[in-house]
Design a protein around this motif. Structure first.
Motif, PDB file in Angstrom:
ATOM      1  N   GLU A   1       0.833  -1.212   0.000  1.00  0.00           N
ATOM      2  CA  GLU A   1       0.000   0.000   0.000  1.00  0.00           C
ATOM      3  C   GLU A   1       0.865   1.260   0.000  1.00  0.00           C
ATOM      4  O   GLU A   1       0.601   2.197  -0.741  1.00  0.00           O
ATOM      5  CB  GLU A   1      -0.948   0.009   1.200  1.00  0.00           C
ATOM      6  N   VAL A   2       1.884   1.268   0.830  1.00  0.00           N
ATOM      7  CA  VAL A   2       2.780   2.430   0.887  1.00  0.00           C
ATOM      8  C   VAL A   2       3.505   2.588  -0.446  1.00  0.00           C
ATOM      9  O   VAL A   2       3.635   3.704  -0.969  1.00  0.00           O
ATOM     10  CB  VAL A   2       3.771   2.309   2.070  1.00  0.00           C
ATOM     11  N   ALA A   3       3.960   1.485  -1.037  1.00  0.00           N
ATOM     12  CA  ALA A   3       4.647   1.546  -2.333  1.00  0.00           C
ATOM     13  C   ALA A   3       3.712   2.110  -3.408  1.00  0.00           C
ATOM     14  O   ALA A   3       4.134   2.915  -4.247  1.00  0.00           O
ATOM     15  CB  ALA A   3       5.158   0.172  -2.737  1.00  0.00           C
ATOM     16  N   ARG A   4       2.440   1.705  -3.394  1.00  0.00           N
ATOM     17  CA  ARG A   4       1.464   2.252  -4.358  1.00  0.00           C
ATOM     18  C   ARG A   4       1.311   3.763  -4.166  1.00  0.00           C
ATOM     19  O   ARG A   4       1.231   4.508  -5.135  1.00  0.00           O
ATOM     20  CB  ARG A   4       0.106   1.573  -4.176  1.00  0.00           C
ATOM     21  N   ASN A   5       1.248   4.185  -2.913  1.00  0.00           N
ATOM     22  CA  ASN A   5       1.106   5.612  -2.634  1.00  0.00           C
ATOM     23  C   ASN A   5       2.330   6.402  -3.082  1.00  0.00           C
ATOM     24  O   ASN A   5       2.205   7.500  -3.616  1.00  0.00           O
ATOM     25  CB  ASN A   5       0.846   5.855  -1.146  1.00  0.00           C
ATOM     26  N   VAL A   6       3.509   5.846  -2.877  1.00  0.00           N
ATOM     27  CA  VAL A   6       4.742   6.517  -3.311  1.00  0.00           C
ATOM     28  C   VAL A   6       4.753   6.640  -4.833  1.00  0.00           C
ATOM     29  O   VAL A   6       5.094   7.695  -5.383  1.00  0.00           O
ATOM     30  CB  VAL A   6       5.986   5.770  -2.782  1.00  0.00           C
ATOM     31  N   GLU A   7       4.353   5.584  -5.532  1.00  0.00           N
ATOM     32  CA  GLU A   7       4.309   5.627  -6.998  1.00  0.00           C
ATOM     33  C   GLU A   7       3.271   6.648  -7.472  1.00  0.00           C
ATOM     34  O   GLU A   7       3.513   7.399  -8.417  1.00  0.00           O
ATOM     35  CB  GLU A   7       3.997   4.250  -7.574  1.00  0.00           C
ATOM     36  N   TYR A   8       2.130   6.684  -6.804  1.00  0.00           N
ATOM     37  CA  TYR A   8       1.105   7.674  -7.137  1.00  0.00           C
ATOM     38  C   TYR A   8       1.644   9.087  -6.923  1.00  0.00           C
ATOM     39  O   TYR A   8       1.455   9.967  -7.767  1.00  0.00           O
ATOM     40  CB  TYR A   8      -0.155   7.431  -6.299  1.00  0.00           C
ATOM     41  N   ALA A   9       2.349   9.307  -5.817  1.00  0.00           N
ATOM     42  CA  ALA A   9       2.935  10.623  -5.535  1.00  0.00           C
ATOM     43  C   ALA A   9       3.891  11.026  -6.650  1.00  0.00           C
ATOM     44  O   ALA A   9       3.872  12.168  -7.113  1.00  0.00           O
ATOM     45  CB  ALA A   9       3.658  10.608  -4.183  1.00  0.00           C
ATOM     46  N   ARG A  10       4.701  10.089  -7.102  1.00  0.00           N
ATOM     47  CA  ARG A  10       5.633  10.394  -8.212  1.00  0.00           C
ATOM     48  C   ARG A  10       4.877  10.780  -9.471  1.00  0.00           C
ATOM     49  O   ARG A  10       5.258  11.718 -10.180  1.00  0.00           O
ATOM     50  CB  ARG A  10       6.532   9.191  -8.483  1.00  0.00           C
ATOM     51  N   SER A  11       3.798  10.052  -9.769  1.00  0.00           N
ATOM     52  CA  SER A  11       3.046  10.358 -10.990  1.00  0.00           C
ATOM     53  C   SER A  11       2.372  11.721 -10.895  1.00  0.00           C
ATOM     54  O   SER A  11       2.299  12.445 -11.878  1.00  0.00           O
ATOM     55  CB  SER A  11       2.019   9.260 -11.286  1.00  0.00           C
ATOM     56  N   VAL A  12       1.885  12.085  -9.705  1.00  0.00           N
ATOM     57  CA  VAL A  12       1.256  13.401  -9.521  1.00  0.00           C
ATOM     58  C   VAL A  12       2.293  14.505  -9.700  1.00  0.00           C
ATOM     59  O   VAL A  12       2.042  15.499 -10.381  1.00  0.00           O
ATOM     60  CB  VAL A  12       0.586  13.508  -8.134  1.00  0.00           C
ATOM     61  N   LEU A  13       3.457  14.339  -9.107  1.00  0.00           N
ATOM     62  CA  LEU A  13       4.504  15.354  -9.255  1.00  0.00           C
ATOM     63  C   LEU A  13       4.932  15.493 -10.707  1.00  0.00           C
ATOM     64  O   LEU A  13       5.103  16.600 -11.208  1.00  0.00           O
ATOM     65  CB  LEU A  13       5.699  15.007  -8.358  1.00  0.00           C
ATOM     66  N   LYS A  14       5.078  14.375 -11.401  1.00  0.00           N
ATOM     67  CA  LYS A  14       5.460  14.410 -12.812  1.00  0.00           C
ATOM     68  C   LYS A  14       4.365  15.094 -13.634  1.00  0.00           C
ATOM     69  O   LYS A  14       4.646  15.955 -14.459  1.00  0.00           O
ATOM     70  CB  LYS A  14       5.693  12.992 -13.327  1.00  0.00           C
ATOM     71  N   ASP A  15       3.113  14.740 -13.381  1.00  0.00           N
ATOM     72  CA  ASP A  15       1.995  15.343 -14.094  1.00  0.00           C
ATOM     73  C   ASP A  15       1.945  16.850 -13.836  1.00  0.00           C
ATOM     74  O   ASP A  15       1.713  17.636 -14.749  1.00  0.00           O
ATOM     75  CB  ASP A  15       0.680  14.677 -13.656  1.00  0.00           C
ATOM     76  N   GLY A  16       2.170  17.257 -12.592  1.00  0.00           N
ATOM     77  CA  GLY A  16       2.168  18.677 -12.252  1.00  0.00           C
ATOM     78  C   GLY A  16       3.262  19.445 -12.961  1.00  0.00           C
ATOM     79  O   GLY A  16       3.047  20.535 -13.468  1.00  0.00           O
ATOM     80  N   ARG A  17       4.459  18.857 -13.022  1.00  0.00           N
ATOM     81  CA  ARG A  17       5.569  19.525 -13.719  1.00  0.00           C
ATOM     82  C   ARG A  17       5.287  19.622 -15.206  1.00  0.00           C
ATOM     83  O   ARG A  17       5.530  20.644 -15.826  1.00  0.00           O
ATOM     84  CB  ARG A  17       6.884  18.783 -13.456  1.00  0.00           C
TER      85      ARG A  17
END
Length: 107
Positions: free
Chosen positions: A79-95
């Motif tokens: 679950e934590v790994a999924r959240n970390v991956e989601y966080a990365r995708s959000v940051l990438k999408d935002g940039r």
């Protein structure tokens, strides 16, 4: 976990600037109810939805929580790994979204 994604304004579009705070798990649950399948929000989708309502998301913050998994360590790690991956995708999408807006490109 709070994920902060930079976004750029859309000058001259007549939109009201807004700082946006989103509860990702709430959106996921609402998507399941409305669309039939759970979906997590991304910066581009949030901006598009708010623009149709007259708002320009100048800053986007997405909060995500880890679901309780009955103290099973391997499940919690997943679950934590999924959240970390989601966080990365959000940051990438935002940039990417910020870069497109700064370059004057519209979706």
């Amino acid at each position: 976990m709070i994920i902060s994604a930079p976004t750029a304004t859309a000058p001259g579009r007549g939109l009201t600037p807004a700082v946006v705070i989103v509860d990702a798990q709430n959106v996921r649950g609402q998507a399941r109810e409305v669309l039939g399948s759970p979906r997590l929000p991304n910066v581009s989708g949030i901006r598009t939805a708010l623009q149709s309502l007259g708002f320009d998301a100048v800053e986007t913050y997405i909060g995500i929580g880890t679901r309780a998994v009955r103290n099973k360590t391997p499940e919690l790690r997943r679950e934590v790994a999924r959240n970390v991956e989601y966080a990365r995708s959000v940051l990438k999408d935002g940039r990417q979204d910020s870069g497109r807006r700064a370059a004057g490109q519209q979706r």
